[in-house]
Motif scaffolding. Structure first.
Motif, mmCIF file in Angstrom:
data_model
loop_
_atom_site.group_PDB
_atom_site.id
_atom_site.type_symbol
_atom_site.label_atom_id
_atom_site.label_comp_id
_atom_site.label_asym_id
_atom_site.label_seq_id
_atom_site.Cartn_x
_atom_site.Cartn_y
_atom_site.Cartn_z
ATOM 1 N N GLY A 31 0.806 -1.223 0.000
ATOM 2 C CA GLY A 31 0.000 0.000 0.000
ATOM 3 C C GLY A 31 0.833 1.264 0.000
ATOM 4 N N VAL A 32 2.158 1.142 0.064
ATOM 5 C CA VAL A 32 3.011 2.331 0.116
ATOM 6 C C VAL A 32 3.718 2.493 -1.233
ATOM 7 N N PHE A 33 3.222 3.407 -2.058
ATOM 8 C CA PHE A 33 3.797 3.699 -3.378
ATOM 9 C C PHE A 33 4.018 2.406 -4.155
ATOM 10 N N ALA A 34 2.982 1.564 -4.213
ATOM 11 C CA ALA A 34 3.174 0.223 -4.768
ATOM 12 C C ALA A 34 1.884 -0.294 -5.396
ATOM 13 N N MET A 35 1.761 -1.620 -5.504
ATOM 14 C CA MET A 35 0.750 -2.225 -6.369
ATOM 15 C C MET A 35 -0.691 -2.195 -5.850
ATOM 16 N N ALA A 36 -0.907 -2.051 -4.545
ATOM 17 C CA ALA A 36 -2.287 -2.171 -4.070
ATOM 18 C C ALA A 36 -3.185 -1.100 -4.700
ATOM 19 N N SER A 37 -2.721 0.141 -4.739
ATOM 20 C CA SER A 37 -3.547 1.194 -5.355
ATOM 21 C C SER A 37 -3.739 0.939 -6.840
ATOM 22 N N ALA A 38 -2.711 0.432 -7.511
ATOM 23 C CA ALA A 38 -2.834 0.148 -8.949
ATOM 24 C C ALA A 38 -3.916 -0.899 -9.193
ATOM 25 N N VAL A 39 -3.960 -1.936 -8.344
ATOM 26 C CA VAL A 39 -4.986 -2.967 -8.506
ATOM 27 C C VAL A 39 -6.371 -2.355 -8.284
ATOM 28 N N PHE A 40 -6.511 -1.485 -7.278
ATOM 29 C CA PHE A 40 -7.828 -0.894 -7.031
ATOM 30 C C PHE A 40 -8.223 0.091 -8.143
ATOM 31 N N GLU A 41 -7.245 0.763 -8.738
ATOM 32 C CA GLU A 41 -7.554 1.618 -9.902
ATOM 33 C C GLU A 41 -8.117 0.759 -11.040
ATOM 34 N N ALA A 42 -7.471 -0.373 -11.292
ATOM 35 C CA ALA A 42 -7.933 -1.275 -12.367
ATOM 36 C C ALA A 42 -9.294 -1.874 -12.017
ATOM 37 N N LEU A 43 -9.472 -2.205 -10.733
ATOM 38 C CA LEU A 43 -10.744 -2.800 -10.289
ATOM 39 C C LEU A 43 -11.894 -1.807 -10.497
ATOM 40 N N GLU A 44 -11.656 -0.565 -10.097
ATOM 41 C CA GLU A 44 -12.720 0.442 -10.188
ATOM 42 C C GLU A 44 -13.106 0.704 -11.647
ATOM 43 N N ALA A 45 -12.120 0.659 -12.543
ATOM 44 C CA ALA A 45 -12.384 0.954 -13.966
ATOM 45 C C ALA A 45 -12.829 -0.280 -14.744
#
Ligand code: SAH
Length: 250
Positions: free
Chosen positions: A84-98
């Motif tokens: 969650g720190v400057f890494a993949m978790a946010s990227a996965v949630f960006e892809a999930l939301e879109a």
């Protein structure tokens, strides 16, 4: 077949700093997805497919992981440190939301890891023992003007600071400017910790007064911790301890 997606942090480098729940998730995985050097930290075994990919393809990598999980695979997306720190978790949630609505019903979990600033802080003592902030100095995903604003306000608020991605070959000037801003706005000899490759065989920890810092002291394997005005140094025969007391006088 019900798949799953785990987004896991591998910690700063040492095997002993990988949490047991991340080790368990990797043992149950059918697929591991991530940036090449992080996937290289996962041992190959029969039944496990490794999907290393290059840097800066985080959204494609996330969609791929979500597609694999939708197809019934047990996927672990790996990051270094904490995901969650400057890494993949946010990227996965960006892809999930879109992405397609059906992805939202997947079994998705984030497993924390020891992030670089905490591993580095522990090596030095307790420099983050009072209020602090973490700033990613890369301007790949945000304008430099915003980084500069945050640096000035963090200095004004007298936070201790942790800098990730301090300096790369493609943008060496950002860290030079960072040091100039801090030297202007902090103006005293507060300690700066350059912690490189923490918990790996290449680890180096240097404690340098802010006034003596130079840009070449950091690279992309370094996390930089800057003390606040109350941060103290305990000198001793070996490396000094650096700590920030818990309280500030009223
Ligand atoms: N998710 C990671 C950070 C990824 S950004 C974490 O939580 O640690 C990559 C940056 O993290 C690097 O440029 C560096 O600043 C820092 N970093 C990662 N591992 C490190 C280590 N072992 N030692 C020092 N810094 C590290």
């Amino acid at each position: 077949m019900t798949g799953s997606l785990v987004i896991a942090g591998l910690g700063p480098g040492a095997g002993s700093l990988v949490t047991p729940e991340v080790t368990d998730a990797l043992a149950q995985a059918t697929d591991v997805v991530g940036y090449i050097p992080y996937v290289a930290r996962v041992a190959a075994r029969p039944g496990l497919t490794l999907h290393p990919s290059d840097n800066r393809v985080e959204i494609d990598r996330s969609r791929h992981a979500l597609e694999l999980a939708s197809a019934g695979r047990h996927v672990v997306v790996v990051s270094s440190g904490d995901p969650g720190v400057f890494a993949m978790a946010s990227a996965v949630f960006e892809a999930l939301e879109a992405g397609p609505a059906a992805w939202r019903d997947l079994d998705i979990r984030v497993l924390p890891g020891i992030t670089a600033m905490l591993a580095a802080a522990a090596r030095a003592g307790a420099p983050l023992g009072h209020d602090f902030c973490a700033i990613n100095l890369s301007d790949n995903l945000k304008p430099w003007s915003l980084i500069e604003k945050r640096l000035r306000l963090a200095a004004e608020a007298d936070f201790a600071m942790a800098f990730y991605n301090p300096r790369s070959k493609s943008r060496p000037e950002g860290f030079t400017k960072t040091l100039q801003i801090l030297q202007e706005s902090c103006g005293d000899a507060r300690p700066v910790i350059f912690a490189r490759a923490v918990s790996t065989p290449d680890e180096t920890i240097r404690v340098v007064p802010l006034t003596e810092c130079t840009p070449d002291m950091a690279n992309m394997r370094t996390v930089v911790l800057v003390g606040s005005s109350t941060t103290r140094i305990i000198a001793r025969a070996g490396a000094p301890f650096v700590y920030t007391p818990r309280s500030v006088d009223t």
